[in-house]
Design a protein around this motif. Sequence first.
Motif, PDB file in Angstrom:
ATOM      1  N   GLU A  15       0.933  -1.241   0.047  1.00 46.49           N
ATOM      2  CA  GLU A  15      -0.008  -0.191   0.026  1.00 46.49           C
ATOM      3  C   GLU A  15       0.756   1.311  -0.012  1.00 46.49           C
ATOM      4  N   LYS A  16       1.830   1.282   0.768  1.00 46.06           N
ATOM      5  CA  LYS A  16       2.898   2.410   0.828  1.00 46.06           C
ATOM      6  C   LYS A  16       3.258   2.618  -0.843  1.00 46.06           C
ATOM      7  N   MET A  17       3.770   1.676  -1.366  1.00 48.24           N
ATOM      8  CA  MET A  17       4.088   1.807  -2.679  1.00 48.24           C
ATOM      9  C   MET A  17       3.225   2.431  -3.759  1.00 48.24           C
ATOM     10  N   ALA A  18       2.030   1.646  -3.405  1.00 48.83           N
ATOM     11  CA  ALA A  18       0.826   2.357  -4.135  1.00 48.83           C
ATOM     12  C   ALA A  18       0.574   3.562  -4.059  1.00 48.83           C
ATOM     13  N   LEU A  80       7.071   5.018 -10.965  1.00 44.89           N
ATOM     14  CA  LEU A  80       7.472   3.933 -10.226  1.00 44.89           C
ATOM     15  C   LEU A  80       8.849   3.696  -9.767  1.00 44.89           C
ATOM     16  N   GLU A  81       9.703   4.573 -10.651  1.00 44.26           N
ATOM     17  CA  GLU A  81      11.264   4.802  -9.766  1.00 44.26           C
ATOM     18  C   GLU A  81      11.288   5.462  -8.657  1.00 44.26           C
ATOM     19  N   ILE A  86      11.512   5.879  -2.901  1.00 47.73           N
ATOM     20  CA  ILE A  86      11.300   6.465  -1.443  1.00 47.73           C
ATOM     21  C   ILE A  86      10.896   5.381  -0.649  1.00 47.73           C
ATOM     22  N   VAL A  87      10.157   4.282  -1.142  1.00 51.59           N
ATOM     23  CA  VAL A  87       9.705   3.196  -0.218  1.00 51.59           C
ATOM     24  C   VAL A  87      11.109   2.496   0.482  1.00 51.59           C
ATOM     25  N   HIS A  88      11.919   1.991  -0.702  1.00 50.90           N
ATOM     26  CA  HIS A  88      13.141   1.148  -0.271  1.00 50.90           C
ATOM     27  C   HIS A  88      14.068   1.886   0.645  1.00 50.90           C
ATOM     28  N   THR A  89      14.233   3.276   0.527  1.00 49.72           N
ATOM     29  CA  THR A  89      15.109   4.034   1.555  1.00 49.72           C
ATOM     30  C   THR A  89      14.432   4.189   2.645  1.00 49.72           C
ATOM     31  N   ALA A  90      13.284   4.336   2.725  1.00 46.60           N
ATOM     32  CA  ALA A  90      12.496   4.408   4.070  1.00 46.60           C
ATOM     33  C   ALA A  90      12.540   3.109   4.933  1.00 46.60           C
ATOM     34  N   THR A  91      12.728   2.060   4.400  1.00 46.53           N
ATOM     35  CA  THR A  91      12.628   0.696   4.985  1.00 46.53           C
ATOM     36  C   THR A  91      14.332   0.174   5.370  1.00 46.53           C
ATOM     37  N   GLU A  92      15.206   0.897   4.892  1.00 51.74           N
ATOM     38  CA  GLU A  92      16.569   0.609   5.196  1.00 51.74           C
ATOM     39  C   GLU A  92      16.908   1.205   6.571  1.00 51.74           C
TER      40      GLU A  92
END
Length: 92
Positions: A15-18, A80-81, A86-92
């Motif tokens: 959902e965060k990615m969407a 999408l990029e 955003i999503v992957h940086t926030a989860t690191e």
Amino acid sequence: MSMFGGMLSFEVESEKMAMAVAGAVHIIRRATSLGGTETLIEHRASIEPPERRTSPPGLLRLSVGLEDVEDLKHDLEVALEVASQIVHTATE
């Protein structure tokens, strides 16, 4: 020049990615209802009441309008990029 419209749905990982994809588009407009001559994107799960949510959290619906197809493809690719970063940086 031929112009066509159509509806498609696709799912991203969360959902965060969407929400990030829907927020990152520029030509495509975010909407809560689909239709019209412009291209619209909808994250249905975010507008459904929690007790009646039936849409998958990562589902995005796209109503394709009359804009140039290459412009739309580029807008979605960039969104999408950006969303992925955003999503992957926030989860690191």
